[in-house]
Design an enzyme around this catalytic site. Structure first.
Site, PDB file in Angstrom:
ATOM      1  N   TYR A  54       0.887  -1.252  -0.052  1.00  0.00           N
ATOM      2  CA  TYR A  54       0.080  -0.046   0.047  1.00  0.00           C
ATOM      3  C   TYR A  54       0.759   1.144   0.011  1.00  0.00           C
ATOM      4  CZ  TYR A  54      -3.686   3.298   1.169  1.00  0.00           C
ATOM      5  OH  TYR A  54      -4.440   4.414   1.278  1.00  0.00           O
ATOM      6  N   SER A 136      -5.302  13.502   7.116  1.00  0.00           N
ATOM      7  CA  SER A 136      -5.977  13.072   5.900  1.00  0.00           C
ATOM      8  C   SER A 136      -7.459  12.760   6.569  1.00  0.00           C
ATOM      9  CB  SER A 136      -5.054  11.614   5.409  1.00  0.00           C
ATOM     10  OG  SER A 136      -6.047  10.903   4.418  1.00  0.00           O
ATOM     11  N   TYR A 160     -11.384  14.710   1.539  1.00  0.00           N
ATOM     12  CA  TYR A 160     -11.852  13.613   0.507  1.00  0.00           C
ATOM     13  C   TYR A 160     -13.219  14.167   0.335  1.00  0.00           C
ATOM     14  CZ  TYR A 160      -7.542  11.065  -0.570  1.00  0.00           C
ATOM     15  OH  TYR A 160      -6.391  10.811  -0.718  1.00  0.00           O
ATOM     16  N   THR A 186      -8.598  17.363  -2.051  1.00  0.00           N
ATOM     17  CA  THR A 186      -7.935  16.587  -2.709  1.00  0.00           C
ATOM     18  C   THR A 186      -9.020  16.125  -4.029  1.00  0.00           C
ATOM     19  OG1 THR A 186      -6.304  15.697  -1.247  1.00  0.00           O
ATOM     20  CG2 THR A 186      -6.912  14.451  -3.100  1.00  0.00           C
ATOM     21  N   ARG A 195      -3.811  -0.132  -8.941  1.00  0.00           N
ATOM     22  CA  ARG A 195      -2.668  -0.030  -8.010  1.00  0.00           C
ATOM     23  C   ARG A 195      -2.452  -1.419  -7.923  1.00  0.00           C
ATOM     24  NH1 ARG A 195      -4.119   4.073  -3.122  1.00  0.00           N
ATOM     25  NH2 ARG A 195      -4.278   6.053  -4.309  1.00  0.00           N
ATOM     26  N   LYS A 268      -5.790  20.276  -4.187  1.00  0.00           N
ATOM     27  CA  LYS A 268      -4.532  19.651  -4.298  1.00  0.00           C
ATOM     28  C   LYS A 268      -4.974  18.553  -5.332  1.00  0.00           C
ATOM     29  CE  LYS A 268      -1.704  16.328  -1.812  1.00  0.00           C
ATOM     30  NZ  LYS A 268      -2.046  15.038  -2.576  1.00  0.00           N
ATOM     31  N   HIS A 292      -0.664  13.165  -6.846  1.00  0.00           N
ATOM     32  CA  HIS A 292      -0.700  11.981  -5.804  1.00  0.00           C
ATOM     33  C   HIS A 292       0.568  11.282  -5.562  1.00  0.00           C
ATOM     34  CE1 HIS A 292      -4.223  11.326  -3.186  1.00  0.00           C
ATOM     35  NE2 HIS A 292      -3.600  10.078  -2.850  1.00  0.00           N
ATOM     36  N   GLY A 325       7.343  13.384  -5.535  1.00  0.00           N
ATOM     37  CA  GLY A 325       8.606  12.974  -5.703  1.00  0.00           C
ATOM     38  C   GLY A 325       9.683  13.479  -4.741  1.00  0.00           C
ATOM     39  N   VAL A 326       9.015  14.468  -4.137  1.00  0.00           N
ATOM     40  CA  VAL A 326      10.303  15.000  -3.002  1.00  0.00           C
ATOM     41  C   VAL A 326      10.856  14.231  -2.217  1.00  0.00           C
ATOM     42  CG1 VAL A 326      10.731  17.013  -1.264  1.00  0.00           C
ATOM     43  CG2 VAL A 326       9.120  17.259  -3.083  1.00  0.00           C
ATOM     44  N   ARG A 327      12.166  14.060  -2.157  1.00  0.00           N
ATOM     45  CA  ARG A 327      12.940  12.947  -1.183  1.00  0.00           C
ATOM     46  C   ARG A 327      14.101  13.834  -0.536  1.00  0.00           C
ATOM     47  NH1 ARG A 327       9.200  10.841  -2.331  1.00  0.00           N
ATOM     48  NH2 ARG A 327       8.709   8.593  -3.058  1.00  0.00           N
ATOM     49  N   ARG A 347       6.049  10.267   1.302  1.00  0.00           N
ATOM     50  CA  ARG A 347       6.403   9.087   1.670  1.00  0.00           C
ATOM     51  C   ARG A 347       7.566   8.671   2.470  1.00  0.00           C
ATOM     52  NH1 ARG A 347       5.082   7.835  -3.960  1.00  0.00           N
ATOM     53  NH2 ARG A 347       3.876   6.124  -4.191  1.00  0.00           N
TER      54      ARG A 347
END
Length: 399
Positions: A54, A136, A160, A186, A195, A268, A292, A325-327, A347
């Site tokens: 997930y 969230s 949501y 969102t 997925r 968003k 997302h 994508g920010v790490r 993440r």
């Protein structure tokens, strides 16, 4: 609720010196890697199969996730010298929210998949640093629980939009009463994307009543159930499933939010210049340029590729934020230079949570803030507001 002002941050880069001092004089090294881009590999070793499926993968083939990361590699930071950046200040105010740096914890659902304390550990770590936490709708802990854990620290609420407007209104009222100051709607998830990692396991946590704590504690939702949740948990899950897919939302629905939410509203999931203009035309206060994290549309445009044109089109009218994508701190500098006022981190926070709970989230946030501070300093910028498009150069082929 009156939000507490973050303490003066000083130089976040001092965290680096602390790590060196611990290593050299106390023989203590970080338990988690300081390479935030490598945290995923560590987290894979501790996440249960369902959680791994997930949290980590993206939609379809993962093409959008890969595009998000590749987009950062197409830009290079151009360091400037002799610009006197010894005393740096990363603090800012975004949509009325004071923060020690242009960073927020992105809204992420079902955080108990990563760690038993879930969102409570995350909000405590964020609050200790003054970093705003975005809650969230699909959380494993309710508005009220998160508010208690976060104390007076700044927090936003991500909605949501349920198909039941009475439940939606109840969510807005509870969020406001619990001190959430900004509403983040969102738009890119009217239904879950394709997925395969979840589908191959037949795993959707919400159908086990995991990740729907806001619903299961909501009076408007509970009033529609024939039996209490504990007597018929399956019926509660199915009732939730009737509310989450909301294909019918349109721009004409936004006045309902403005009528029932008296704070800033951010949309968003915006990757189109035209949608960004429509957001401004409809009186929204900001947008989050986001796909997302690649979890919804396989083969979609990279969020960073969409950012410059959107910032150019509406950045003088509304607040432009960014995620997907920010790490690293360097990624954050690039997003700021391309027009974002602040960045939402996703993440890596969950990876830190999975590895060490609240301490893991604290580690991730401190490392990113330190790298952001140092990258700005080494590039000749005394604060986050200084990088511009001229601070970057397009990468040459093969570089």
């Amino acid at each position: 609720m009156t939000q507490e002002q973050p303490q003066s941050p000083g130089n976040f880069g001092d965290h680096q010196l602390g790590i060196y001092l611990n290593g050299m004089f106390a023989d203590l090294t970080p338990e988690l890697t300081t390479d935030l881009a490598a945290l995923e590999d560590q987290a894979r070793a501790v996440l249960a199969p369902e959680a791994l499926g997930y949290v980590v993968p993206s939609a379809g083939s993962g093409a959008t996730h890969r595009a998000n990361r590749a987009a950062f590699d197409r830009w290079r930071i151009v360091p400037r010298m002799l610009r006197g950046s010894a005393d740096r200040d990363l603090s800012c105010t975004v949509l009325g929210t004071p923060m020690p740096a242009p960073l927020l914890v992105a809204p992420m659902g079902v955080q108990t998949l990563a760690h038993p304390e879930g969102e409570l550990a995350t909000v405590r770590a964020a609050a200790a640093l003054g970093v705003p936490y975005v809650h969230s709708t699909q959380a494993s802990h309710s508005f009220e629980q998160v508010a208690e854990a976060g104390g007076g620290a700044p927090r936003w609420y991500q909605l949501y939009w349920p198909t039941d407007r009475e439940v939606c209104l109840s969510f807005l009222e509870r969020a406001k009463a619990s001190g959430f100051s900004v509403l983040v709607l969102t738009l890119d998830t009217p239904v879950l994307g394709w997925r395969p990692a979840d589908l191959d396991r037949g795993f959707l946590p919400f159908l086990r009543n995991v990740g729907i704590a806001n619903y299961l504690t909501d009076p408007a939702f509970l009033a529609k159930l024939a039996k209490p949740v504990e007597e018929d948990p399956g019926a509660a899950a199915l009732h939730w499933a009737q509310m989450f897919p909301n294909h019918g939302l349109s721009w004409g629905d936004l006045p309902f939010l403005r009528e029932h939410w008296d704070g800033p509203i951010v949309l968003k999931g915006i990757c189109s210049v035209e949608d960004a203009r429509l957001a401004a035309d409809h009186g929204m206060d900001g947008v989050v340029v986001s796909n997302h994290g690649g979890r919804q549309v396989d083969g979609a445009i990279a969020a960073l590729d969409a950012l410059p044109a959107i910032a150019d089109a509406v950045g003088d009218r509304i607040t432009v934020l960014f995620d997907s994508g920010v790490r690293t701190g360097a990624d954050t500098v690039k997003a700021l230079a391309l027009g974002a006022r602040a960045v939402l981190l996703g993440r890596p926070v969950l990876y830190g949570l999975a590895l060490a709970g609240q301490q893991g989230v604290d580690h991730v946030l401190r490392c990113l803030l330190a790298e952001l501070d140092l990258t700005l300093a080494l590039s000749g910028h005394a604060g986050h507001g200084r990088p511009t498009r001229e601070s970057l150069a397009a990468a040459q082929d093969g570089s």
